[in-house]
Design a protein around this motif. Structure first.
Motif, short mmCIF file in Angstrom:
data_model
loop_
_atom_site.label_atom_id
_atom_site.label_comp_id
_atom_site.label_asym_id
_atom_site.label_seq_id
_atom_site.Cartn_x
_atom_site.Cartn_y
_atom_site.Cartn_z
N CYS A 415 0.84 -1.20 0.00
CA CYS A 415 0.00 0.00 0.00
C CYS A 415 0.87 1.25 0.00
O CYS A 415 2.03 1.22 0.43
N SER A 416 0.32 2.35 -0.45
CA SER A 416 1.02 3.63 -0.37
C SER A 416 0.74 4.24 1.00
O SER A 416 0.12 5.29 1.13
N ARG A 610 -14.19 4.94 -10.09
CA ARG A 610 -12.92 4.41 -9.61
C ARG A 610 -12.57 3.14 -10.38
O ARG A 610 -13.45 2.35 -10.73
N ALA A 611 -11.28 2.95 -10.61
CA ALA A 611 -10.80 1.74 -11.28
C ALA A 611 -9.57 1.24 -10.54
O ALA A 611 -8.75 2.03 -10.06
N LEU A 649 -5.19 7.61 -1.48
CA LEU A 649 -4.38 6.45 -1.12
C LEU A 649 -4.32 5.61 -2.39
O LEU A 649 -5.22 4.82 -2.66
N ASN A 650 -3.26 5.81 -3.18
CA ASN A 650 -3.30 5.31 -4.55
C ASN A 650 -2.98 3.82 -4.69
O ASN A 650 -3.13 3.26 -5.78
N LYS A 651 -2.58 3.17 -3.59
CA LYS A 651 -2.31 1.74 -3.68
C LYS A 651 -2.73 1.06 -2.39
O LYS A 651 -2.32 1.47 -1.30
N ILE A 652 -3.56 0.04 -2.51
CA ILE A 652 -3.98 -0.76 -1.36
C ILE A 652 -3.94 -2.22 -1.76
O ILE A 652 -4.48 -2.61 -2.80
N ARG A 657 -4.95 2.39 -7.58
CA ARG A 657 -6.30 2.96 -7.57
C ARG A 657 -6.29 4.32 -8.25
O ARG A 657 -5.56 5.23 -7.85
N VAL A 658 -7.11 4.45 -9.30
CA VAL A 658 -7.21 5.69 -10.06
C VAL A 658 -8.68 6.08 -10.09
O VAL A 658 -9.57 5.22 -10.11
#
Length: 703
Positions: A415-416, A610-611, A649-652, A657-658
């Motif tokens: 995660c970021s 969201r994608a 929070l661009n990564k989980i 996540r965009v």
């Protein structure tokens, strides 16, 4: 008084054999699966809308609901016959089906995904032909005598409470009652208004639905209702129930045996055929918005359900949401005000400590956890045998571990985000993907043995207070200490019994608790929310601090000496100035003026597309293709579609996540575009093979 359960009655459909007919059945399917509407099946006998049954889907059999004329696609190449029908259960009511139709359309989900998700999971494992045995056992259980204890004596109402109860009671007789915003300062007796309004509904032979934002608030309110209505049947609905308990509660509501349903956001979908009142306590709380799957707002659906069923909806809060506030200003909601605490107790004095006046710590030293005046106030409470509450909205010992030699920090590989240091467990824990690892003996990058904790969480604050206040009984309440079954109630019981002198906690300790011995509340450095990118952050911070302040001085004898300390670097900020005056009106007016000037909700309407994918480029490509498809739709010129950007929070859990923001000045225009857009989005999903998932979030809480 004894209440006997009647045998459940089920409308009986015609049973004469007929030629096979097509029935439309809603089944559970996530948004990204591509199943848009109910599916068509064959039945040799007519079935009623709302009936539960099993139907074949591929190689398995799934739970379904007979739907009523909902538009959908026949996804099956040939119709298959339905399976067993739950004949022992009455069909779900037309109003329930209409509520789910609306929710699915508004939040852009399939009716099956939403409707099946809100049913008890245990129904999926029950043989429809044997369900009658469970109902028989439930009916036998319900037929036991209710407690013969008389209802307790009612407390005297203040004039404002009496006016509120009268307004709600009168609304029950209206053909189309408008929603009511019960704005009451903390400790003003909102719960007593709920109880009196519920009594009026029950006396009229109706049911009451009471929503609370979080599971840890249900026991306290449940106890109040059980004490007031000992001869009425009440059921709870929340995630803390076992599957069997959740099924039993749902069945009692569906069969009309429950007079009161009390629960968290999921209970807005409770099947109730005699509904007479809906209460949404702490209506401002963001917990009412579902954040996974179908992202619905239980508060907003409660308002719609009240309109649908023509019953009063009471939205209660000391710090109403700006959306509800604006609807009062526009005349769409009726406001009921409780401006005084019960017994004319005073609200606590709010004091601001400017952290900028403290001497700068020497190199390598940490700043003091508490300012001298704040520490003195804590010691005064200890000397008088009173309780204090110290609030820090960050759990764990420290947000991150750090190596001073090479700069390594305890980041999460998935995660970021940072992995939080939990000292007692000696672990690094990611609060997003739940990755847990032991604390390394040395820096993983350079081998330095001197790695240090940076920042502060509730666990560290608890340790520091124990050193500053020797002999004091320090307790801690957060998601870590309340993790096990019954731990939350056990720790709250210790506070109520006076076995804790200083309670340290996250926002979990600030909401709804009636701590009678607390005379001091300390908010430790809440400034970060003042400058967050999220435009709703100041609104949330003000509500949180007002709620925290409301824990002090709830005993009238101690109210005059109760106070709140806020440690801040920005004491002149308008938010803190309004907080000092307990001035919700001024804060709401200033925030609404800012929102209107910037064209932000509630003056505009938003959705997020969201994608998620392992590769951010793939998610971005999907969103760009979606934007191109939206540009060709009717009405696209009235809706703004912004370029794709990484989520906050661009990564989980390894997923990039965009997201893409969609904005319109009119809710109707936004909804029209979203509805027209959905088929194209499903088509794009099939052409982007590496995409993990996509979702639309209507009325997002954060952008």
């Amino acid at each position: 008084m004894t209440v006997a359960a009647e045998a459940p009655t089920t409308p009986t459909p015609p049973t004469a054999p007929t030629a096979p007919v097509t029935v439309r059945v809603a089944i559970e399917a996530p948004q990204h699966s591509g199943l848009i509407g109910p599916l068509d099946y064959l039945s040799t006998a007519p079935l009623l809308p709302g009936q539960l049954l099993r139907v074949p889907l591929g190689r398995r059999e799934v739970l379904g609901i007979v739907w009523h004329g909902a538009a959908g696609l026949d996804e099956l190449p040939s119709k298959k016959p339905v399976g067993a029908v739950f004949d022992s259960l009455p069909p779900l009511a037309p109003n329930w089906l209409a509520l789910l139709d609306f929710a699915a359309a508004y939040y852009q989900r399939s009716v099956g995904e939403l409707a099946l998700a809100v049913l008890p999971p245990e129904l999926r494992r029950i043989d429809p032909l044997q369900l009658s045995r469970r109902l028989a056992r439930l009916a036998k259980l319900l037929a036991r005598p209710m407690p013969a204890d008389p209802a307790p004596a009612l407390p005297a109402l203040a004039a404002a409470q009496a006016d509120a109860v009268q307004a709600i009671t009168l609304a029950m007789a209206e053909a189309a009652p408008v929603p009511m915003l019960l704005q009451g300062v903390t400790g003003s007796g909102k719960t007593e208004v709920y109880l009196r309004a519920a009594a009026a509904a029950l006396d009229a032979g109706k049911q009451a639905l009471v929503l609370v934002p979080e599971i840890n608030l249900t026991p306290q309110l449940e106890a109040r209702f059980a004490e007031r209505f000992p001869q009425r049947r009440m059921v709870a609905m929340h995630s803390g129930l076992t599957p069997a308990q959740r099924l039993a509660s749902w069945l009692q509501a569906a069969l009309g045996q429950a007079d009161i349903v009390l629960g968290t956001r999921l209970s807005v979908f409770a099947p109730m055929t005699r509904l007479g009142l809906i209460v949404v306590d702490e209506e401002h709380d963001p917990s009412y918005k579902q954040q996974e799957g179908a992202r619905y707002s239980a508060r907003d659906l409660a308002v719609y359900r009240g309109r649908l069923e023509r019953v009063p909806v009471v939205l209660g809060s000391a710090t109403p949401s700006l959306e509800s506030w604006l609807r009062v200003v526009q005349g769409r909601y009726q406001r009921l005000r409780l401006d005084q605490r019960v017994g004319d107790g005073a609200l606590p004095r709010v004091r601001l400590f400017d952290m900028g006046v403290l001497p700068r710590p020497a190199a390598g030293e940490l700043p003091p956890v508490l300012a001298p005046l704040v520490l003195q106030s804590l010691r005064e409470r200890l000397g008088r045998g009173e309780q204090s509450l110290v609030f820090l909205n960050r759990r764990g010992y420290a947000p991150v571990l750090h190596c001073g030699a090479c700069g390594w920090k305890s980041g999460c590989p998935n995660c970021s985000a940072w992995r939080v240091f939990h000292k007692r467990e000696r672990t690094l824990r990611c609060h997003h993907c739940a990755l847990v690892e032991r604390v390394p003996r040395a820096c993983p990058d350079c081998g330095n043995l001197d790695i240090a904790a940076l920042g502060q969480g509730t666990e560290r604050l608890e340790e520091q207070l124990a050193g500053l206040l020797p002999g004091a009984r320090i307790g801690r309440l957060d998601a870590d200490t309340a993790r096990g079954q019954g731990e939350l109630q056990s720790r709250l019981a210790q506070v109520h019994a006076g076995d804790v002198d200083v309670l340290v906690g996250t926002q979990m300790v600030t909401k709804g608790h009636d701590f009678r011995r607390v005379t001091l509340v300390v908010a430790v450095n809440p400034d970060s929310a003042l400058f967050a990118a999220d435009f709703r952050a100041p609104e949330r911070l003000f509500a949180l601090l007002m709620q925290a302040a409301g824990r002090a001085g709830r005993d009238a004898d101690a109210a005059a000496r109760s106070e709140v300390w806020v440690q801040t670097w920005h004491p002149q900020h308008a938010l803190y100035q309004a907080l000092q005056r307990h001035d919700m009106d001024a804060f709401a007016a200033s925030q609404l003026a800012e929102r209107q000037g910037a064209g932000l909700p509630p003056y505009s309407h938003l959705a997020l597309l969201r994608a998620e994918a392992r590769d951010a480029a793939l998610a971005t490509d999907f969103l760009r293709a979606a934007a191109a498809a939206a540009a060709d739709l009717p009405g696209a010129e009235a809706v703004m579609v912004y370029p794709p950007v990484p989520a906050t929070l661009n990564k989980i859990a390894g997923m990039e996540r965009v997201q893409m923001l969609i904005e319109a000045s009119s809710r109707a225009r936004l909804q029209a575009l979203l509805a027209a857009w959905m088929p194209a989005l499903h088509g794009l999903r099939r052409s982007h093979k590496g995409l993990a998932r996509w979702a639309i979030d209507v009325d997002p809480l954060a952008i």
